[in-house]
Design a protein around this motif. Structure first.
Motif, PDB file in Angstrom:
ATOM      1  N   ALA A  35      23.524 -16.507 -36.011  1.00 39.04           N
ATOM      2  CA  ALA A  35      24.941 -16.342 -36.332  1.00 39.04           C
ATOM      3  C   ALA A  35      25.802 -16.921 -35.222  1.00 39.04           C
ATOM      4  O   ALA A  35      25.341 -17.159 -34.107  1.00 39.04           O
ATOM      5  CB  ALA A  35      25.271 -14.860 -36.523  1.00 39.04           C
ATOM      6  N   THR A  36      27.061 -17.130 -35.535  1.00 36.35           N
ATOM      7  CA  THR A  36      28.049 -17.501 -34.538  1.00 36.35           C
ATOM      8  C   THR A  36      29.156 -16.455 -34.561  1.00 36.35           C
ATOM      9  O   THR A  36      29.041 -15.428 -35.242  1.00 36.35           O
ATOM     10  CB  THR A  36      28.612 -18.910 -34.808  1.00 36.35           C
ATOM     11  OG1 THR A  36      29.478 -19.272 -33.739  1.00 36.35           O
ATOM     12  CG2 THR A  36      29.390 -18.960 -36.119  1.00 36.35           C
ATOM     13  N   PHE A  43      28.054 -23.001 -35.697  1.00 31.31           N
ATOM     14  CA  PHE A  43      26.841 -22.451 -36.294  1.00 31.31           C
ATOM     15  C   PHE A  43      25.724 -23.485 -36.332  1.00 31.31           C
ATOM     16  O   PHE A  43      24.555 -23.169 -36.108  1.00 31.31           O
ATOM     17  CB  PHE A  43      27.122 -21.930 -37.706  1.00 31.31           C
ATOM     18  CG  PHE A  43      25.922 -21.331 -38.368  1.00 31.31           C
ATOM     19  CD1 PHE A  43      25.564 -20.016 -38.121  1.00 31.31           C
ATOM     20  CD2 PHE A  43      25.123 -22.086 -39.221  1.00 31.31           C
ATOM     21  CE1 PHE A  43      24.431 -19.460 -38.720  1.00 31.31           C
ATOM     22  CE2 PHE A  43      24.004 -21.546 -39.822  1.00 31.31           C
ATOM     23  CZ  PHE A  43      23.662 -20.217 -39.569  1.00 31.31           C
ATOM     24  N   TRP A  67      28.708 -17.582 -40.307  1.00 26.62           N
ATOM     25  CA  TRP A  67      28.582 -19.027 -40.065  1.00 26.62           C
ATOM     26  C   TRP A  67      29.945 -19.721 -40.037  1.00 26.62           C
ATOM     27  O   TRP A  67      30.016 -20.951 -40.032  1.00 26.62           O
ATOM     28  CB  TRP A  67      27.704 -19.679 -41.133  1.00 26.62           C
ATOM     29  CG  TRP A  67      28.160 -19.447 -42.551  1.00 26.62           C
ATOM     30  CD1 TRP A  67      29.161 -20.108 -43.219  1.00 26.62           C
ATOM     31  CD2 TRP A  67      27.631 -18.493 -43.478  1.00 26.62           C
ATOM     32  NE1 TRP A  67      29.289 -19.627 -44.502  1.00 26.62           N
ATOM     33  CE2 TRP A  67      28.353 -18.625 -44.695  1.00 26.62           C
ATOM     34  CE3 TRP A  67      26.602 -17.538 -43.421  1.00 26.62           C
ATOM     35  CZ2 TRP A  67      28.093 -17.857 -45.824  1.00 26.62           C
ATOM     36  CZ3 TRP A  67      26.353 -16.760 -44.534  1.00 26.62           C
ATOM     37  CH2 TRP A  67      27.088 -16.916 -45.721  1.00 26.62           C
TER      38      TRP A  67
END
Length: 305
Positions: A35-36, A43, A67
């Motif tokens: 994940a970001t 991402f 994402w």
């Protein structure tokens, strides 16, 4: 109901956050979360780093978290990243797309695309789960491996419901669909559920959830005469706007005494109807918790926006 916590376990393994945690486990000992964050690393860069730094051939479970969104600079389509990398994950059996909490995005604002290529690129998936319905698309596929299919949404598009119904899934044991409401894309009708309720393509199904529906009464009426119900062990019509009308349809339909569990939680039933349901199914574990206030004119589902 809102979702505030990330998955802690998936596919029988503890979830490990690749981008946030430092001491990494063996590749096959965790469900890896990729994940970001908002205004964080792109991402695509996180995913590329994951491919470089983890022995992906041993990964059996993946959890895809935030994402990005269309207004973010760091957004990406996880489907477009996962599909070309499918050969890097020969052991993958469990995939969760959208482990995203409310603080990152409301469930109905999670932006998806066509998920059909994922099921085609990973034909050995046994468990596939998706959270969020905006932009979600699914064409009919055939999978002899899939055992669990789950879609958590505040509004599941009619086309996706129909797509699920047209899939050939001979070994699917659990199907969970959160149908939601029209305001958030949940425009399926009870008629759209007919292929699922007929059960011809789902001979192994033992658990069926048609939950969180604004049309829960209509769903209950359709379920009452559905052939697939006879082979079920658990039936879940929870989280929706179920009233005495829907419960009456259930009680007037085919016998449900073979069920091990019936989940009707988050409902709008009267006290008298609750007594009738319990009396009609004495050997069944019944969840009638979270009774909603019947005095208002509105009927709300548990998860919408």
């Amino acid at each position: 109901m809102t979702i505030h916590e990330y998955l802690s376990e998936y596919g029988g393994l503890p979830v490990f956050d690749f981008a946030r945690e430092e001491e990494r486990p063996e590749a096959g000992a965790a469900a890896w979360r990729i994940a970001t964050e908002f205004e964080g690393e792109h991402f695509g860069e996180v995913f590329a780093r994951f491919l470089r730094e983890v022995e992906t051939t041993r990964v059996t479970a993946l959890v895809i978290g935030y994402w990005g969104a269309s207004y973010d600079d760091n957004t990406a389509d996880p489907v477009e990243l996962l599909v070309p990398a499918a050969d890097r994950f020969p052991a993958l059996r469990s995939l969760f797309l959208g482990d995203i909490v409310m603080e990152e995005s409301e469930i109905s604002w999670i932006e998806h695309s066509d998920i059909t290529p994922l099921l085609e690129a990973f034909p050995l998936l046994e468990r596939f789960e998706v959270r969020g319905g905006t932009g979600l698309r699914l064409n009919p596929v055939k999978s002899t491996a899939l055992r669990v299919l789950r879609m958590e949404t505040g509004g599941l598009p009619r086309e996706v419901v129909r797509g699920v119904g047209e899939c050939d899934l001979p070994n699917l044991e659990r199907l969970d669909l959160w149908l939601g409401v029209p305001d958030y894309g949940g425009n399926a009708t009870a008629a759209d559920l007919a292929p699922i309720l007929g059960g011809e393509r789902l001979p192994a199904l033992r658990h069926l959830a048609l939950a969180d529906a604004g049309i829960q009464d209509e769903v209950a009426a359709a379920v009452a005469g559905a052939p697939v119900v006879a082979r079920l062990e658990t039936l879940d019509l929870s989280m929706g706007a179920l009233t005495d009308e829907g419960a009456e349809a259930l009680l007037s339909g085919q016998p449900l005494t073979h069920l091990k569990r019936l989940d009707l939680s988050h409902h709008y039933l009267s006290e008298e109807m609750m007594r009738r349901v319990r009396a009609a199914l004495p050997g069944v574990e019944i969840d009638l918790s979270d009774r909603q206030d019947q005095r208002g004119r509105w009927r709300f589902v548990a998860v919408s926006e």
